[in-house]
Scaffold this active site. Structure first.
Site, PDB file in Angstrom:
ATOM      1  N   THR A  27     -24.673  14.554  -0.156  1.00 35.72           N
ATOM      2  CA  THR A  27     -24.430  13.802   1.074  1.00 35.72           C
ATOM      3  C   THR A  27     -23.101  14.150   1.720  1.00 35.72           C
ATOM      4  OG1 THR A  27     -25.788  11.967   0.310  1.00 35.72           O
ATOM      5  CG2 THR A  27     -24.143  11.445   1.975  1.00 35.72           C
ATOM      6  N   ASP A  63     -29.559  19.238  -1.944  1.00 36.15           N
ATOM      7  CA  ASP A  63     -29.587  17.835  -2.335  1.00 36.15           C
ATOM      8  C   ASP A  63     -29.660  17.855  -3.871  1.00 36.15           C
ATOM      9  OD1 ASP A  63     -30.947  14.918  -1.023  1.00 36.15           O
ATOM     10  OD2 ASP A  63     -30.889  15.255  -3.181  1.00 36.15           O
ATOM     11  N   ARG A  82     -36.067   6.019 -24.580  1.00 37.43           N
ATOM     12  CA  ARG A  82     -35.300   4.918 -23.969  1.00 37.43           C
ATOM     13  C   ARG A  82     -35.931   3.593 -24.400  1.00 37.43           C
ATOM     14  NH1 ARG A  82     -35.127   4.448 -18.510  1.00 37.43           N
ATOM     15  NH2 ARG A  82     -33.073   3.497 -18.642  1.00 37.43           N
ATOM     16  N   GLN A 140     -32.076   1.239 -23.008  1.00 37.91           N
ATOM     17  CA  GLN A 140     -32.229   1.125 -21.552  1.00 37.91           C
ATOM     18  C   GLN A 140     -31.120   0.262 -20.943  1.00 37.91           C
ATOM     19  OE1 GLN A 140     -36.219  -0.157 -20.452  1.00 37.91           O
ATOM     20  NE2 GLN A 140     -37.124   1.131 -22.017  1.00 37.91           N
ATOM     21  N   CYS A 141     -30.405  -0.487 -21.779  1.00 39.77           N
ATOM     22  CA  CYS A 141     -29.310  -1.319 -21.267  1.00 39.77           C
ATOM     23  C   CYS A 141     -28.179  -0.419 -20.782  1.00 39.77           C
ATOM     24  CB  CYS A 141     -28.747  -2.229 -22.353  1.00 39.77           C
ATOM     25  SG  CYS A 141     -29.917  -3.433 -22.964  1.00 39.77           S
TER      26      CYS A 141
HETATM   27  N1  ASP Z   1     -29.584  12.687  -2.284  1.00 39.09           N
HETATM   28  C1  ASP Z   1     -28.156  12.936  -2.281  1.00 39.09           C
HETATM   29  C2  ASP Z   1     -27.843  13.941  -3.364  1.00 39.09           C
HETATM   30  O1  ASP Z   1     -27.800  13.579  -4.503  1.00 39.09           O
HETATM   31  C3  ASP Z   1     -27.414  11.668  -2.496  1.00 39.09           C
HETATM   32  C4  ASP Z   1     -25.910  11.790  -2.469  1.00 39.09           C
HETATM   33  O2  ASP Z   1     -25.321  12.835  -2.414  1.00 39.09           O
HETATM   34  O3  ASP Z   1     -25.261  10.743  -2.515  1.00 39.09           O
HETATM   35  O4  ASP Z   1     -27.665  15.087  -3.081  1.00 39.09           O
END
Ligand code: ASP
Length: 371
Positions: A29, A73, A270, A302-303
């Site tokens: 992102t 991504d 898990r 899983q906790c």
């Molecule tokens: N979908 C994005 C990624 O992991 C989410 C992010 O960067 O916050 O590349």
């Protein structure tokens, strides 16, 4: 995508003594922008990112960058990308004081865990960061995260002159976390990561305050004492492993479909709470068959916080009797990456079982209280 697609671009140095930092931009992102056609966020190249942070130059560091082609991504990350990142770090480790890896948040904890096992005894900071909002937006968290990560990567211990951070870590929002202890805990909060079983390595407010006693030193890489070992990257990862999540209502057919994959060498199971699982005969039989075939099954809870205390309840003890070993307080991300790493190094299931319970990069607390 291969490392030949990665070109190192240098930026004019401010001074010869300025910290030398290599930024490895993988996507996420932080460097994304809305696609005008779909409105969905897509990764852009590194120039877009630095154009939005002109004040980076005021740090006065010698900065260079490497970009994955194309940036991705992080939902598309896989072990071949981890290898690519590890190779860039290893091949440039003599030329730089530290590394900043810009990465999507979704799988950042997996990559950080993997790098911690692939780069043992590096002795230099590998700081992963990213952001929840793209750096080009008016209101965003990327600028602060990037600049803080660069400062942490450049930080030196005033007493020894050595890097303050000598391990793989995630810097995000107000905290620096050990990479193989961190997990993505929020998809919206600017503090996206948490480490429930290990304290922060640093807290960032007006100042960057390191938590010196929690930092790994390259001569105590596993978390115990010992001589400094030479740096030697271990790139191979074996993906013949899996993660099986228990839930009330899991059927024999679903469990078998997950465990009866012939190529599997091991799996992370898990479980519930302190490491508990159903004691129904069909369940334990499927588990016994898996471990009886010489495959490794590692119990993690899983906790988000706490760990496996396998013998606390009869439901956990039954797993021990069926040949499942405790992953103690490891995160699922760390357990998976560690298993890939151990099988990648050609370890047998018996050796891997022992090493899964031995801290290699500070990833688990093994105080003898749990089995
Ligand atoms: N979908 C994005 C990624 O992991 C989410 C992010 O960067 O916050 O590349």
């Amino acid at each position: 995508m291969s490392s030949s697609n990665m070109a190192v671009a240098r930026k004019a140095a401010e001074s010869a003594e300025a910290p030398r930092i290599l930024v490895i931009y993988t996507g996420g992102t932080i460097g994304m922008k809305d696609d005008p056609d779909t409105g969905a966020l897509v990764p852009l190249d590194f120039c877009h990112l630095v154009d939005n942070v002109p004040k980076i130059a005021r740090l006065g560091y010698q900065l260079a960058h490497v970009q994955m082609t194309p940036p991705i991504d992080s939902s598309n990350m896989n072990p071949s990308h981890w290898r690519e990142i590890a190779q860039v770090v290893a091949e440039n480790c003599g030329a730089y004081d530290g590394f900043v890896v810009l990465h999507g948040t979704d799988t950042m904890a997996y990559t950080a865990s993997a790098l911690s096992f692939m780069l043992p005894c590096l002795g230099k900071p590998v700081i992963l960061t990213g952001s929840q909002l793209p750096i080009g937006e008016i209101r965003e968290d990327g600028t602060g995260n990037l600049i803080t990560a660069l400062q942490i990567a450049a930080a030196k211990d005033p007493c020894t002159g050595r890097p303050m951070v000598q391990e793989v870590a995630i810097s995000f929002g107000r905290f620096l976390w050990r990479g193989n202890r961190a997990t993505k805990a929020s998809s919206t909060d600017f503090g996206a990561f948490r480490s429930f079983n290990y304290p922060p390595l640093a807290e960032m407010d007006l100042h960057i305050r390191f938590n010196a006693e929690c930092l790994l030193r390259s001569d105590t890489a596993g978390g115990g004492g010992g001589e400094a070992a030479p740096f030697s990257p271990l790139y191979a990862m074996d993906d013949a492993v899996s993660v099986v999540t228990l839930y009330p209502g899991i059927t024999p057919a679903v469990l078998r479909a997950q465990l009866e994959v012939p190529s599997l060498k091991g799996a992370v199971l898990r479980t519930y709470g302190a490491g508990n699982a159903p004691t129904e005969p069909w369940f334990l039989e499927a588990v016994r068959q898996f471990t009886g075939d010489g495959k490794l099954l590692v119990n993690v809870t899983q906790c988000p916080a706490g760990g496996v205390e396998a013998k606390r309840y009869a439901t956990g003890d039954a797993l021990v009797q069926a040949g499942v070993i405790s992953g103690f307080d490891m995160t699922c991300e760390a357990a998976l990456a560690k298993m890939m790493h151990l099988f990648g190094q050609g370890r047998s299931a018996v050796e891997a079982a022992r090493l899964m319970q031995t801290p290699l990069a500070g990833e688990l607390t093994c105080d003898g209280a749990v089995a």
